[in-house]
Design a protein around this motif. Sequence first.
Motif, mmCIF file in Angstrom:
data_model
loop_
_atom_site.group_PDB
_atom_site.id
_atom_site.type_symbol
_atom_site.label_atom_id
_atom_site.label_comp_id
_atom_site.label_asym_id
_atom_site.label_seq_id
_atom_site.Cartn_x
_atom_site.Cartn_y
_atom_site.Cartn_z
ATOM 1 N N ASP A 16 59.361 57.340 62.084
ATOM 2 C CA ASP A 16 58.272 56.939 61.133
ATOM 3 C C ASP A 16 56.887 57.266 61.767
ATOM 4 O O ASP A 16 55.951 57.568 61.008
ATOM 5 C CB ASP A 16 58.590 55.552 60.999
ATOM 6 N N PHE A 17 56.834 56.804 63.017
ATOM 7 C CA PHE A 17 55.541 57.148 63.659
ATOM 8 C C PHE A 17 55.252 58.771 63.531
ATOM 9 O O PHE A 17 54.048 58.944 63.396
ATOM 10 C CB PHE A 17 55.482 56.615 65.029
ATOM 11 N N THR A 18 56.168 59.403 63.945
ATOM 12 C CA THR A 18 56.024 60.901 64.230
ATOM 13 C C THR A 18 55.651 61.573 62.698
ATOM 14 O O THR A 18 54.738 62.333 62.633
ATOM 15 C CB THR A 18 57.062 61.692 64.812
ATOM 16 N N ALA A 19 56.355 61.145 61.754
ATOM 17 C CA ALA A 19 55.912 61.733 60.394
ATOM 18 C C ALA A 19 54.825 61.127 60.019
ATOM 19 O O ALA A 19 54.191 62.069 59.176
ATOM 20 C CB ALA A 19 57.164 61.313 59.353
ATOM 21 N N SER A 20 54.138 59.897 60.202
ATOM 22 C CA SER A 20 53.005 59.449 59.718
ATOM 23 C C SER A 20 51.737 60.524 60.187
ATOM 24 O O SER A 20 50.692 60.348 59.805
ATOM 25 C CB SER A 20 52.958 58.047 60.175
ATOM 26 N N ARG A 21 51.997 61.120 61.286
ATOM 27 C CA ARG A 21 51.009 62.110 61.800
ATOM 28 C C ARG A 21 50.411 63.155 61.164
ATOM 29 O O ARG A 21 49.662 63.797 61.314
ATOM 30 C CB ARG A 21 51.283 62.331 63.408
ATOM 31 N N GLY A 22 51.316 63.457 60.023
ATOM 32 C CA GLY A 22 51.101 64.529 59.216
ATOM 33 C C GLY A 22 50.042 64.184 58.286
ATOM 34 O O GLY A 22 48.713 64.943 57.916
ATOM 35 N N GLU A 23 49.887 63.002 57.652
ATOM 36 C CA GLU A 23 48.750 62.411 56.822
ATOM 37 C C GLU A 23 47.517 62.288 57.696
ATOM 38 O O GLU A 23 46.537 62.342 57.372
ATOM 39 C CB GLU A 23 49.262 60.820 56.421
ATOM 40 N N TYR A 24 47.587 61.594 59.137
ATOM 41 C CA TYR A 24 46.734 61.275 59.862
ATOM 42 C C TYR A 24 45.831 62.474 60.206
ATOM 43 O O TYR A 24 44.792 62.705 60.075
ATOM 44 C CB TYR A 24 47.267 60.856 61.245
ATOM 45 N N LEU A 25 46.605 63.676 60.459
ATOM 46 C CA LEU A 25 45.881 64.923 60.940
ATOM 47 C C LEU A 25 45.189 65.436 59.736
ATOM 48 O O LEU A 25 43.827 65.945 59.847
ATOM 49 C CB LEU A 25 46.878 65.860 61.539
ATOM 50 N N ASN A 26 45.870 65.380 58.395
ATOM 51 C CA ASN A 26 45.140 66.031 57.492
ATOM 52 C C ASN A 26 44.113 65.306 56.979
ATOM 53 O O ASN A 26 42.905 65.785 56.565
ATOM 54 C CB ASN A 26 46.158 66.177 56.198
ATOM 55 N N ALA A 27 43.964 64.032 57.096
ATOM 56 C CA ALA A 27 42.847 62.700 56.607
ATOM 57 C C ALA A 27 41.783 63.358 57.716
ATOM 58 O O ALA A 27 40.583 63.326 57.268
ATOM 59 C CB ALA A 27 43.632 61.494 56.934
ATOM 60 N N LYS A 28 41.866 63.352 58.935
ATOM 61 C CA LYS A 28 40.961 63.611 59.713
ATOM 62 C C LYS A 28 40.319 65.011 59.558
ATOM 63 O O LYS A 28 39.035 64.994 59.464
ATOM 64 C CB LYS A 28 41.441 63.621 61.327
ATOM 65 N N ILE A 29 41.152 65.928 59.295
ATOM 66 C CA ILE A 29 40.278 67.292 58.905
ATOM 67 C C ILE A 29 39.528 67.187 57.459
ATOM 68 O O ILE A 29 38.523 67.525 57.552
ATOM 69 C CB ILE A 29 41.308 68.399 58.772
ATOM 70 N N ILE A 30 40.076 66.464 56.634
ATOM 71 C CA ILE A 30 39.458 66.613 55.441
ATOM 72 C C ILE A 30 38.221 65.658 55.268
ATOM 73 O O ILE A 30 37.223 65.842 54.793
ATOM 74 C CB ILE A 30 40.344 66.058 54.174
ATOM 75 N N SER A 31 38.389 64.424 56.090
ATOM 76 C CA SER A 31 37.173 63.698 56.298
ATOM 77 C C SER A 31 35.945 64.442 56.910
ATOM 78 O O SER A 31 34.724 64.196 56.334
ATOM 79 C CB SER A 31 37.597 62.530 56.917
ATOM 80 N N LYS A 32 36.235 65.205 57.730
ATOM 81 C CA LYS A 32 35.093 66.203 58.383
ATOM 82 C C LYS A 32 34.618 67.172 57.224
ATOM 83 O O LYS A 32 33.608 67.641 57.124
ATOM 84 C CB LYS A 32 35.754 66.856 59.477
ATOM 85 N N ALA A 33 35.504 67.722 56.378
ATOM 86 C CA ALA A 33 35.181 68.696 55.552
ATOM 87 C C ALA A 33 34.194 68.220 54.354
ATOM 88 O O ALA A 33 33.209 68.650 53.796
ATOM 89 C CB ALA A 33 36.281 69.343 54.822
ATOM 90 N N ILE A 34 34.625 66.990 54.134
ATOM 91 C CA ILE A 34 33.891 66.355 53.007
ATOM 92 C C ILE A 34 32.724 65.459 53.221
ATOM 93 O O ILE A 34 31.828 65.086 52.681
ATOM 94 C CB ILE A 34 34.899 65.661 51.963
#
Length: 204
Positions: free
Chosen positions: A133-151
């Motif tokens: 569960d923790f490992t899979a949740s890092r997919g959203e984590y990484l994408n959210a961090k990149i997208i937050s920077k982009a927008i």
Amino acid sequence: MPLPISSVVWSEATSKQFLERKKMRKVAKFGGTSVADAEQIKKVLAIVRADPERKCIVVSAPGKRHPDDHKVTDLLYQWYSLLKLDAGKPATDIRALIRERYASIAEGLGVSFDINAELDTIERSMAVYLTPDFTASRGEYLNAKIISKAIGFEFVDASRFIRFGENGQYDKSETFSACRKVLGGTGYYVLLPLFENTRTKRPC
């Protein structure tokens, strides 16, 4: 009898304030296909920017770009399984696929993002929280961090305001109070959901 002018003005101002308080901010959720690569994410950013009331967005991990592609969540599950088995090179190979995926997204969005450092941190955390569960949740984590920077929105992990009591039960009152403090301003946010450990039923 007509009301005094001052009362009418006060009443109109109060009504306006009430309506402003009642106005709901929009929360938009975008699934894996919508955020599968940089070009898809650019469409998401355009949708969000088109409506100033979309102040909170939630994004998934990157999905498939084509039928033969891998979902990042599936790659993360594989990475977890191989690390658990201490599989060596196969785990390194899966990590490389994950790194390339996010590096491509960051580059396509023109975002500076040290994916190697992020994956190093995740791998160290997995030594403590080695659960699927923790490992899979890092997919959203990484994408959210990149997208937050982009927008240009603030990245907010939901663990900052979601509260649980001593018995492990969700505390609605404390959560709403904390949420108002974290998200109660006029800012714009990319939210990372809180993930539950399916075995312990506690947050990851």
